[in-house]
Design an enzyme around this catalytic site. Structure first.
Site, PDB file in Angstrom:
ATOM      1  N   HIS A   1       0.828  -1.220   0.000  1.00 39.36           N
ATOM      2  CA  HIS A   1       0.000   0.000   0.000  1.00 39.36           C
ATOM      3  C   HIS A   1       0.847   1.247   0.000  1.00 39.36           C
ATOM      4  CE1 HIS A   1      -3.207  -2.722   0.953  1.00 39.36           C
ATOM      5  NE2 HIS A   1      -2.602  -3.122   2.033  1.00 39.36           N
TER       6      HIS A   1
ATOM      7  N   HIS B   1       2.146   8.859   0.964  1.00 43.26           N
ATOM      8  CA  HIS B   1       0.989   8.808   0.066  1.00 43.26           C
ATOM      9  C   HIS B   1       1.311   9.760  -1.076  1.00 43.26           C
ATOM     10  CE1 HIS B   1      -1.465   6.821   3.208  1.00 43.26           C
ATOM     11  NE2 HIS B   1      -0.739   7.561   4.027  1.00 43.26           N
TER      12      HIS B   1
ATOM     13  N   HIS C   1       3.732  10.403   6.565  1.00 42.51           N
ATOM     14  CA  HIS C   1       3.177  10.158   7.902  1.00 42.51           C
ATOM     15  C   HIS C   1       4.203   9.433   8.760  1.00 42.51           C
ATOM     16  CE1 HIS C   1      -1.078  10.298   6.000  1.00 42.51           C
ATOM     17  NE2 HIS C   1      -0.652  11.504   6.367  1.00 42.51           N
TER      18      HIS C   1
ATOM     19  N   THR D   1      -6.005   6.207   7.815  1.00 49.47           N
ATOM     20  CA  THR D   1      -6.585   6.534   6.497  1.00 49.47           C
ATOM     21  C   THR D   1      -6.611   5.297   5.590  1.00 49.47           C
ATOM     22  OG1 THR D   1      -4.464   7.095   5.477  1.00 49.47           O
ATOM     23  CG2 THR D   1      -5.656   8.874   6.639  1.00 49.47           C
ATOM     24  N   THR D   2      -6.270   4.129   6.199  1.00 49.48           N
ATOM     25  CA  THR D   2      -6.404   2.869   5.464  1.00 49.48           C
ATOM     26  C   THR D   2      -7.230   1.919   6.331  1.00 49.48           C
ATOM     27  OG1 THR D   2      -4.435   1.975   6.535  1.00 49.48           O
ATOM     28  CG2 THR D   2      -4.114   3.039   4.394  1.00 49.48           C
TER      29      THR D   2
HETATM   30  N1  6Z9 Z   1      -2.176   6.876   6.906  1.00 48.16           N
HETATM   31  S1  6Z9 Z   1      -2.039   6.048   8.267  1.00 48.16           S
HETATM   32  O1  6Z9 Z   1      -3.337   5.932   8.893  1.00 48.16           O
HETATM   33  O2  6Z9 Z   1      -1.021   6.667   9.102  1.00 48.16           O
HETATM   34  C1  6Z9 Z   1      -1.465   4.426   7.879  1.00 48.16           C
HETATM   35  C2  6Z9 Z   1      -1.361   3.993   6.567  1.00 48.16           C
HETATM   36  F1  6Z9 Z   1      -1.741   4.762   5.526  1.00 48.16           F
HETATM   37  C3  6Z9 Z   1      -0.839   2.746   6.272  1.00 48.16           C
HETATM   38  F2  6Z9 Z   1      -0.746   2.351   4.967  1.00 48.16           F
HETATM   39  C4  6Z9 Z   1      -0.416   1.910   7.273  1.00 48.16           C
HETATM   40  S2  6Z9 Z   1       0.291   0.370   6.852  1.00 48.16           S
HETATM   41  O3  6Z9 Z   1       1.463   0.717   6.087  1.00 48.16           O
HETATM   42  O4  6Z9 Z   1       0.530  -0.381   8.029  1.00 48.16           O
HETATM   43  C5  6Z9 Z   1      -0.786  -0.525   5.791  1.00 48.16           C
HETATM   44  C6  6Z9 Z   1      -2.111  -0.783   6.362  1.00 48.16           C
HETATM   45  O5  6Z9 Z   1      -2.306  -0.492   7.655  1.00 48.16           O
HETATM   46  C7  6Z9 Z   1      -0.554   2.302   8.610  1.00 48.16           C
HETATM   47  N2  6Z9 Z   1      -0.147   1.386   9.556  1.00 48.16           N
HETATM   48  C8  6Z9 Z   1      -0.210   1.537  10.986  1.00 48.16           C
HETATM   49  C9  6Z9 Z   1      -1.622   1.342  11.514  1.00 48.16           C
HETATM   50  C10 6Z9 Z   1      -2.022  -0.096  11.340  1.00 48.16           C
HETATM   51  C11 6Z9 Z   1      -1.149  -1.010  12.179  1.00 48.16           C
HETATM   52  C12 6Z9 Z   1       0.291  -0.648  12.145  1.00 48.16           C
HETATM   53  C13 6Z9 Z   1       1.265  -1.517  12.643  1.00 48.16           C
HETATM   54  C14 6Z9 Z   1       2.615  -1.191  12.612  1.00 48.16           C
HETATM   55  C15 6Z9 Z   1       3.023   0.019  12.046  1.00 48.16           C
HETATM   56  C16 6Z9 Z   1       2.085   0.896  11.526  1.00 48.16           C
HETATM   57  C17 6Z9 Z   1       0.745   0.582  11.621  1.00 48.16           C
HETATM   58  C18 6Z9 Z   1      -1.072   3.581   8.899  1.00 48.16           C
HETATM   59  F3  6Z9 Z   1      -1.155   4.018  10.157  1.00 48.16           F
HETATM   60 ZN    ZN Z   2      -0.557   7.463   6.029  1.00 45.84          ZN
END
Ligand code: 6Z9
Ligand code: ZN
Length: 255
Positions: free
Chosen positions: A66, A93, A117, A190-191
């Site tokens: 992603h 993003h 982010h 946001t995912t």
């Molecule tokens: N835009 S955003 O909301 O900040 C955002 C993303 F857009 C995003 F793609 C990710 S991801 O890459 O993990 C792919 C899908 O969750 C995250 N992951 C976070 C939250 C989920 C669990 C986790 C576990 C370990 C490290 C990071 C994270 C995410 F927080």
């Molecule tokens: Zn993000």
């Protein structure tokens, strides 16, 4: 979890079928409009600790299908919030070379080229991010708006790397100079699974990267994982802004 994408039959309008929170309240990103802003003198400058990593600290660069993400060491944390929020990873993003605008947050409906982010979790209350990710005080994410402009040496640290390990670098240099000017609101991932668990800090000032660096970002990744046969270029991995409802966006600065 169930596969999701940014376009097509598993695109964002369908996320809520398998991820109910995605259709809920307190969703992110949002379009930060001037008429929604309220100055809050209690909002202190963001303080980052141990963001300046030594080169012998190897960081894992990854493609989770992603986004381009870099895992961060737990020595990095935010010290200016109510609880200590420990860094977990940073990711991006972006749009595409044909449609450059790809930030998630917008400011007065202006969409930037990209957005970075830095994801942190409340390490005072939860043992790891998986336990924090669905708690209302679980996560704090720093959002940096990225525009195409001057070359930015800080971003060069990993944009030239395609292997999985990058030497530690000064992550602070990826942030804008002023950490005292930012927008603050309660929002979500946001995912999928879109948990409403994120204290959002979006810095007022954007950073710039060169056109060449932006192209490196938009062509760095393929959305398929290794065993998939065809490699589909990953781009336009941004969610569209969601309704603000009755939420207020606080600002740490006077216009
Ligand atoms: N835009 S955003 O909301 O900040 C955002 C993303 F857009 C995003 F793609 C990710 S991801 O890459 O993990 C792919 C899908 O969750 C995250 N992951 C976070 C939250 C989920 C669990 C986790 C576990 C370990 C490290 C990071 C994270 C995410 F927080
Ligand atoms: Zn993000």
């Amino acid at each position: 979890g169930v596969k999701w994408t940014y376009k097509g039959p598993e695109g964002e309008h369908h996320w809520s079928k398998h991820y109910p929170f995605c259709g809920g309240t307190f969703q992110s990103p949002i379009d930060i409009k001037s008429e929604l802003l309220r100055f809050d003198p209690a909002l202190r400058p963001i303080e980052v600790q141990n963001y300046n990593l030594a080169p012998d600290e190897q960081l894992t660069l990854g493609n989770n299908g992603h986004s381009l993400q870099i895992s961060l060491p737990p020595k990095m944390y935010l010290s200016s919030l109510r609880h200590r929020y420990t860094a977990a990873q940073l990711h991006f993003h972006w749009g595409s070379s044909s449609r450059p605008a790809g930030s998630e947050h917008m400011v007065n409906s202006r969409q930037y080229a990209a957005e970075m982010h830095v994801v942190h979790y409340n390490s005072e209350k939860y043992p790891n991010i998986s336990m924090a990710v669905d708690k209302s005080d679980g996560l704090a994410v720093l959002g940096v708006l990225v525009e195409v402009g001057d070359f930015n040496p800080a971003y060069e640290q990993f944009l030239k790397f395609i292997n999985v390990q990058v030497p530690g670098f000064n992550v602070r240099a990826l942030l804008p100079t002023r950490l005292d000017e930012y927008y603050r609101y309660d929002g979500s991932l946001t995912t999928p699974p879109c948990y409403p668990s994120v204290l959002w800090t979006v810095f007022k000032n954007h950073v710039t990267i060169s056109q060449k660096q932006f192209l490196a970002l938009t062509t760095a990744l393929y959305s398929s994982n290794a065993q998939d046969s065809v490699a589909i270029p990953l781009h336009s991995n941004f969610r569209k802004p969601k309704l603000i409802d009755s939420r207020v966006v606080l600002v740490s600065f006077k216009e």
